[in-house]
Write a protein that holds these residues in place. Structure first.
Motif, short mmCIF file in Angstrom:
data_model
loop_
_atom_site.label_atom_id
_atom_site.label_comp_id
_atom_site.label_asym_id
_atom_site.label_seq_id
_atom_site.Cartn_x
_atom_site.Cartn_y
_atom_site.Cartn_z
N PRO A 77 -3.31 -3.88 15.19
CA PRO A 77 -4.37 -4.47 15.99
C PRO A 77 -4.74 -5.84 15.42
N THR A 78 -5.14 -6.73 16.30
CA THR A 78 -5.39 -8.10 15.86
C THR A 78 -6.50 -8.16 14.83
N PRO B 2 -8.84 -5.82 12.53
CA PRO B 2 -8.90 -4.42 12.13
C PRO B 2 -10.19 -3.72 12.50
N PHE B 3 -11.33 -4.39 12.38
CA PHE B 3 -12.58 -3.69 12.67
C PHE B 3 -12.92 -3.72 14.14
N ASP C 37 -10.65 -2.91 16.36
CA ASP C 37 -9.57 -2.13 16.94
C ASP C 37 -10.05 -1.42 18.20
N GLU C 38 -9.40 -1.71 19.29
CA GLU C 38 -9.85 -1.19 20.58
C GLU C 38 -9.80 0.33 20.65
N ALA C 39 -8.84 0.90 19.90
CA ALA C 39 -8.70 2.35 19.95
C ALA C 39 -9.90 3.06 19.32
N PHE C 40 -10.66 2.33 18.51
CA PHE C 40 -11.78 2.97 17.80
C PHE C 40 -13.09 2.36 18.22
N LEU C 41 -13.31 2.34 19.49
CA LEU C 41 -14.50 1.71 20.04
C LEU C 41 -15.74 2.42 19.56
N PRO D 72 -2.22 -5.59 22.13
CA PRO D 72 -1.88 -5.45 20.71
C PRO D 72 -0.70 -4.50 20.54
#
Lengths: 218, 216, 242
Positions: free
Chosen positions: B206-207, B209-210, B212-216, B201
């Motif tokens: 991010p592809t 929004p929910f 989002d890999e950064a906010f695992l 991404p």
């Protein structure tokens, strides 16, 4: 829980447990102060309550990181977390063991060091009383700080930075009790506040500490 | 006895395993395999309840799990008996004599844990499982630093445990000579985990929004 | 549509991105109007002379120093209860701003205190409380910096923020008990008797509004930075593993 308390007590007293280090530190600190501020007895007796309280606080701080760090490193903490004992109880038992091995000896030796600092006669009983009431708060607040920093490699310094500001109210009311006692003023208010802080801390902070431990273990 | 369904877990904020599922019945042994770093330890810690799963379900009997990891949880300044008795008291398990016999520790009863060899320590750590009195064992590389005879002792203990209706979930690389199911974790490797290419991404978009890999 | 929609990082980035230019403009306008009005178009106090004008920095900074902590507390609670990442990152973003506000309040207080009380520093309850607040900010920021896993850091700092808040209030009372001070009473209150006179009051209000806007702008900016940082970290982590 009682077993855990007894185990920590035994570990604290056995070789390598660090028992007595805090006491020695307290002693050295109190001996060093007159070298720094001068030997006049009147001046020393005026600052003695503060020195003894600050000394007790620092001596307590010295061994805080041992409360959880060793158990974290050897895996005991993981096992305790899955054991049928509440983690809140574990933190309370460990904080209590820390108090018995660190705080209680400080309370007992403080009058002796009071002699070195020319502590005024009427202040002795208040010294012992305020330390006996206040040091459990130091151990329990410290256990909370130790739980926050348990996963960190060099958590010791950070632990001091986190815990010392939290010690402010305890220190103020503790030292104030002795100071007022030394001057023959009524000590009811600071003593009641000190006891209030201790009771609240002992009752509530194990929950915060256990929450922090759970976060750190995952 | 232990049911794991569509479990995903993460380590240090990175997804490692995705969609793991298995059932462990009384008397059964399940062996987890997979290359280093695939997330065996993470999976075992998640099942043991030490860390929350990212997704999925774990059905385990309340207070039915005993966990043994790389660290044995031993205190160097306490003797073998003291160490075992402590854990027996904490878990409210059976007396320790049986455990001492099963792992050939009787002769070392009053030795301090710091004077044990690595293999002896490991045996003591495994003997701890017996004194927990819990039906499901979750073991992470239990045979590290054990010699051949000790491995056989351990295998015997697992067999006895299963014969008594217990079960075990074991991550190991060696053949224990147990009758066991084997679960290879390689197919459950999470997207974007080591060794797998995936679309990248852009930092700002991010592809999903929910998701989002950064906010695992 | 609920307010929690904005807790989505992507949504937050969109909305805050659109709002930021307006916020910056409004902040600058309010601050310039308030400060110029305060500094150049109000008379000197009959006792304090022109030194009184430092209140246009001192009072808003002190207010924001406390309010920033309150905002961190609220954001920490939201993070712990609802697990919205933006909330945790906003708390992280607010901490250095609060720290700076505390420093400004302490520094301007010292500069004002020198001619007025004849000393740069006194162990007055208010001053001491701000010093303790400063230490709390330091500890909070240090804990964020020390922990590598972002969610663990967010959780632990939230717990610290909540416990710290209780102890901060406790310290405030303890310090009051410990030493009665020199500091005058609140400059602003609903009780008209104590208030500063109107000449100072209105520019001061504008300055406070300016500082609030400045705080909001900075928190938006820093939260955006934190979100980008998180995304960058995730990309880098993937890069290392690939």
């Amino acid at each position: 829980m009682i077993r855990l308390f007894l185990r920590d007590l035994a570990l604290g007293v056995r070789a390598g447990g660090g028992f007595g280090l805090g006491l020695a530190f307290f002693l050295i600190l109190v001996v060093l102060v007159p070298f720094g501020v001068g030997p006049e007895p009147q001046f020393l007796s005026r600052i003695a309550p503060g020195i003894l309280w600050v000394g007790a606080l620092l001596a307590c701080l010295l061994s805080l990181d041992r409360i959880f760090q060793l158990d974290f490193e050897d895996g005991s903490l993981d096992l305790l977390a899955v054991a049928p004992v509440p983690l809140e109880g574990v933190t309370a038992a460990k904080a209590l063991a820390h108090w018995v091995t660190t705080g209680l000896p400080l309370v007992l030796i403080a009058p002796l060091l009071g002699v070195l600092l020319n502590l005024p006669g009427p202040a002795y009983s208040y010294m012992i009383l305020s330390l006996a009431i206040g040091t459990p708060a130091l151990s329990f607040i410290g256990a909370f700080g130790a739980a926050l920093t348990v996963g960190l490699k060099r958590g010791g310094l950070l632990l001091s930075l986190l815990v010392l500001p939290l010690y402010v109210p305890t220190l103020i009311f503790g030292a104030e009790t002795v100071r007022r006692g030394a001057e023959g003023l009524p000590v009811g208010t600071p003593l009641a506040m000190l006891a209030g802080i201790s009771l609240a801390v002992v009752a509530l902070l194990p929950f915060a500490a256990a929450a922090a431990l759970r976060i750190n273990l995952r | 006895m232990l049911t794991v369904d569509a479990l995903s877990c993460a380590r240090g904020g990175l997804a490692v395993l995705h969609g793991v599922g298995f059932v462990l019945n009384p008397g059964e042994v399940l062996i987890l395999r997979g290359p280093n770093g695939i997330g065996k330890t993470t999976l075992l810690r998640t099942v043991a309840g030490l860390q929350p799963p990212v997704a999925g379900r774990i059905d385990a009997p309340a207070e039915g799990l005993a966990y043994a990891a790389h660290a044995d949880g031993l205190k160097a300044q306490m003797t073998v008996v003291e160490n075992l008795e402590f854990w027996s008291a904490i878990f409210g398990g059976p007396p320790i004599d049986e455990a001492l016999r099963a792992f050939d520790l009787v002769g070392l009863r009053s030795r301090l844990a710091q004077n044990l060899s690595a293999g002896q320590k490991r045996r003591l750590g495994l003997a701890r499982l017996l004194v927990t009195g819990r039906p499901v064992w979750i073991l992470d590389e239990p045979t590290v630093s054990l010699d051949r005879a000790s491995v056989a002792l351990f295998a015997d203990a697992v067999r006895a445990h299963c014969a008594a209706g217990g079960s075990a979930l074991i991550a190991t690389h060696i053949d224990l000579g147990l009758q066991a199911e084997v679960l290879d974790l390689t197919p459950f490797r999470a997207e974007g985990a080591p060794g797998e290419a995936s679309p990248r991404p852009r930092a700002d978009a991010p592809t999903d929004p929910f998701d989002d890999e950064a906010f695992l | 549509m609920s307010i929690w929609e904005y807790a989505n990082p992507k949504r937050f980035m969109q909305v805050s991105g659109a709002l930021l230019p307006w916020l910056v403009g409004l902040t600058l306008l309010t601050l310039i109007v308030g400060l110029v009005w305060g500094f150049f178009f109000t008379g000197d106090d009959y006792r304090q002379g022109s030194t009184v004008k430092i209140i246009y920095l001192h009072v808003p900074a002190a207010l924001m120093a406390i309010n920033a902590w309150m905002m961190m507390l609220a954001a920490s609670l939201i993070w712990l209860v609802r697990r919205h990442h933006v909330s945790a990152l906003a708390a992280r973003a607010a901490a250095p701003i609060g720290l700076t506000m505390t420093l400004i309040a302490l520094a301007t207080g010292a500069i004002w205190g020198q001619p007025m009380w004849g000393t740069w520093w006194a162990w007055d309850p208010r001053l001491t409380s701000f010093l303790i607040l400063f230490l709390f900010y330091l500890g909070y920021i240090a804990l964020w910096e020390a922990i590598e896993t972002p969610d663990t850091a967010a959780d632990l700092t939230s717990v610290l923020c909540i416990v710290g808040s209780v102890f901060a209030v406790l310290s405030r009372y303890a310090v009051n008990f410990w030493n009665q001070g020199l500091h005058q009473g609140a400059s602003l209150s609903l009780d008209k008797e104590e208030n500063v006179s109107d000449v100072f009051f209105f520019p001061l209000l504008v300055c406070i509004a300016g500082f609030v806007l400045l705080f909001v702008t900075l928190v938006f900016l820093r939260t955006r930075t934190e979100i980008r940082q998180r995304r960058l970290d995730a990309l880098e982590a993937r890069e290392r593993l690939a």
